[in-house]
Enzyme design. Structure first.
Site, mmCIF file in Angstrom:
data_model
loop_
_atom_site.group_PDB
_atom_site.id
_atom_site.type_symbol
_atom_site.label_atom_id
_atom_site.label_comp_id
_atom_site.label_asym_id
_atom_site.label_seq_id
_atom_site.Cartn_x
_atom_site.Cartn_y
_atom_site.Cartn_z
ATOM 1 N N PHE A 111 12.085 57.406 45.020
ATOM 2 C CA PHE A 111 13.267 58.222 44.730
ATOM 3 C C PHE A 111 13.522 58.366 43.238
ATOM 4 O O PHE A 111 14.261 59.252 42.809
ATOM 5 C CB PHE A 111 14.499 57.635 45.438
ATOM 6 C CG PHE A 111 15.253 56.611 44.640
ATOM 7 C CD1 PHE A 111 14.862 55.291 44.628
ATOM 8 C CD2 PHE A 111 16.365 56.968 43.906
ATOM 9 C CE1 PHE A 111 15.554 54.346 43.888
ATOM 10 C CE2 PHE A 111 17.076 56.030 43.166
ATOM 11 C CZ PHE A 111 16.658 54.713 43.154
ATOM 12 N N LYS A 112 12.913 57.518 42.425
ATOM 13 C CA LYS A 112 13.174 57.594 40.982
ATOM 14 C C LYS A 112 12.730 58.928 40.395
ATOM 15 O O LYS A 112 13.239 59.351 39.364
ATOM 16 C CB LYS A 112 12.547 56.407 40.285
ATOM 17 C CG LYS A 112 13.269 55.124 40.705
ATOM 18 C CD LYS A 112 12.840 53.905 39.959
ATOM 19 C CE LYS A 112 13.758 52.730 40.261
ATOM 20 N NZ LYS A 112 13.586 52.205 41.639
#
Ligand SMILES: *Cc1c(COP(=O)(O)O)cnc(C)c1O
Length: 467
Positions: A111-112
């Site tokens: 998700f980064k």
């Protein structure tokens, strides 16, 4: 829009200034001076919008005059154009109440990417306007390093030096960093642990000479612009599941409290969030803080969810500041006490404020594995260990069954395929967008975990400040 420091002494900055600064000069973290607010009509009007258009609406009040709406739309279009799913962060239904929000369709499978793809472009835009250069230095246990490198590779005015603990990140994670051969990317394998690498980076930032000579900058989740990008998917999912009429709950696999803090901001902006469930592994400082008011640091225990193996959650300070009446002097004293004793109690205002919105759970290895198997048996979904920690907490939270509970799926299962195979018997394969990861050339240096070795290496390659 102006940004103030949680410790009350640094000067207020605009969005551009806060983005480039990262940490405030008084050691605090930047927050907007007030929360923008959306009405029920504003949310209703977002129903049919694409992810990029939702991002433009949500991010716009935070950037002030630093970007026109057209510029913001261009940057979001570029950043999210690199995602492999047309919905960018699609929802997947597991049963009548549980959903996954898949945040891993970006280039490095965690998700980064959602935040860092945008941050890389913001850095480039603001730096070229100012005609200045920065040197990003970071330590990574895996996911942040690959996402940050992908986001800034080949960009003008930026060099990135990423330290990882030699031999202690997975092959996939290492190769995602070391096969990026752009000349501004420098990978350093440090002969030590992640904590050793992290300590070296902290020392570089605290060394005023070194950090001003090379204009050091950070890309960890203390950077406000990262959190802004993460508010978007709470709104996007909430609106799709019935906001503004119907509330939604979110369960968030948590480490540094960045992702779940973005959910808190969405709630402050008016999104009807029934509950934010903070899921920790056995490194449970946040669960203890929220359940008992006890924020005291333990020793880090390595788990199958390395991105959550954290005992101090930087962004928690933002929550304590906002819930404690935004009193920078009081918060600076509270944090100084924590830094001296590695422990603190939450005040009553902080505890009561948190209890109104947050729930929490500590999930051990067995509960994690069971959640992974449940997702597979009940819905045919192969999920990663971090997501499984979130899902276990979601299922234990006892949320009213009329409220949809969305677990944030923070990594692609293939990124942690050994742990997934152990729990489910299924070995997930890497999606085609990672290409020939195991056939590509790697480039990195291995250095001893000493300040001299690492700073000599950086000083020999970074661009010093002009004038
Ligand atoms: C970084 C990360 C987390 C933790 O997110 P925070 O914002 O630090 O709380 C959870 N899962 C994965 C896969 C991550 O990479």
């Amino acid at each position: 829009m102006h940004y103030v420091s949680t410790r009350g002494r640094a000067e207020a900055l605009d969005f551009e200034g806060a983005t480039l600064a990262g940490l405030a000069s008084d050691g605090g973290l930047y927050l907007p001076e007030r929360w923008p607010h959306f009405s029920a009509e504003d949310f209703a009007a977002m129903r049919g919008l694409s992810y990029v258009e939702t991002a433009v609406r949500v991010i716009k009040p935070f950037v002030g005059d630093n970007l026109t709406e057209g510029e913001l739309r261009d940057l979001c279009t570029q950043a999210y154009g690199r995602f492999a799913h047309a919905a960018v962060t699609p929802l997947v239904q597991l049963d009548h109440t549980h959903w996954l929000l898949e945040l891993f369709h970006g280039p490095t499978l965690a998700f980064k990417d959602v935040a860092l793809q945008l941050l890389g472009l913001l850095f480039e835009t603001f730096l070229s306007r100012r005609d200045t250069h920065i040197t990003i230095v970071g330590a990574t246990s895996g996911d942040t390093g690959s996402a940050a490198i992908d986001a800034v590779a080949g960009r003008a005015n930026i060099d990135i030096f990423m330290l990882h603990p030699a031999g202690r990140v997975s092959d996939v994670q290492r190769r995602q960093m070391t096969t990026v051969l752009a000349p501004n990317v420098h990978n350093i394998a440090v002969e030590g642990s992640f904590d050793d690498a992290q300590a070296l980076v902290k020392r570089m930032f605290n060394d005023a000479d070194f950090s001003t000579r090379f204009d050091l900058s950070a890309v960890n989740s203390i950077n406000w612009a990262r959190l802004v990008a993460q508010i978007v998917y709470y709104v996007y999912a909430g609106v799709r599941l019935g906001a503004p009429e119907r509330p939604v709950a979110f369960a968030v696999p948590t480490g540094n409290f960045g992702d779940v803090f973005a959910g808190y901001v969405a709630s402050r902006m008016g999104l009807p969030i029934e509950r934010l469930i903070v899921a920790t592994n056995v490194n449970d400082i946040l669960h203890r803080a929220l359940a008992e008011g006890d924020y005291s640091q333990g020793t880090v225990i390595p788990t199958a969810t390395p991105s959550m193996d954290i005992q101090v959650s930087s962004n928690f300070e933002r929550l304590l500041f906002d819930l404690g009446g935004r009193d920078g002097t009081a918060l600076a004293a509270q944090m100084a006490g924590f830094e001296a004793t590695r422990a603190m109690r939450l005040t009553n205002a902080q505890r009561e404020g948190a209890a109104a919105l947050f729930g929490s759970a500590r999930i051990d290895a067995d509960e994690m594995a069971r959640a992974m198997r449940w997702a597979y048996d009940a819905a045919g979904q192969v999920i990663d260990p971090h997501t499984a920690v979130g899902l276990a907490a979601a299922r234990a939270a006892g949320v009213d069954p009329s409220v949809p509970v969305v677990t944030l799926a923070t990594a692609h299962a293939a990124k942690f395929r050994d742990a997934v195979e152990r729990s489910t018997g299924v070995r997930p394969s890497l999606p085609s967008r990672t290409g020939d990861l195991f056939g590509r050339e790697e480039r990195f240096v291995t250095l001893p975990a000493t300040f001299e070795a690492v700073t000599d290496y950086i000083a020999g390659r970074a661009t010093p400040r002009r004038g």
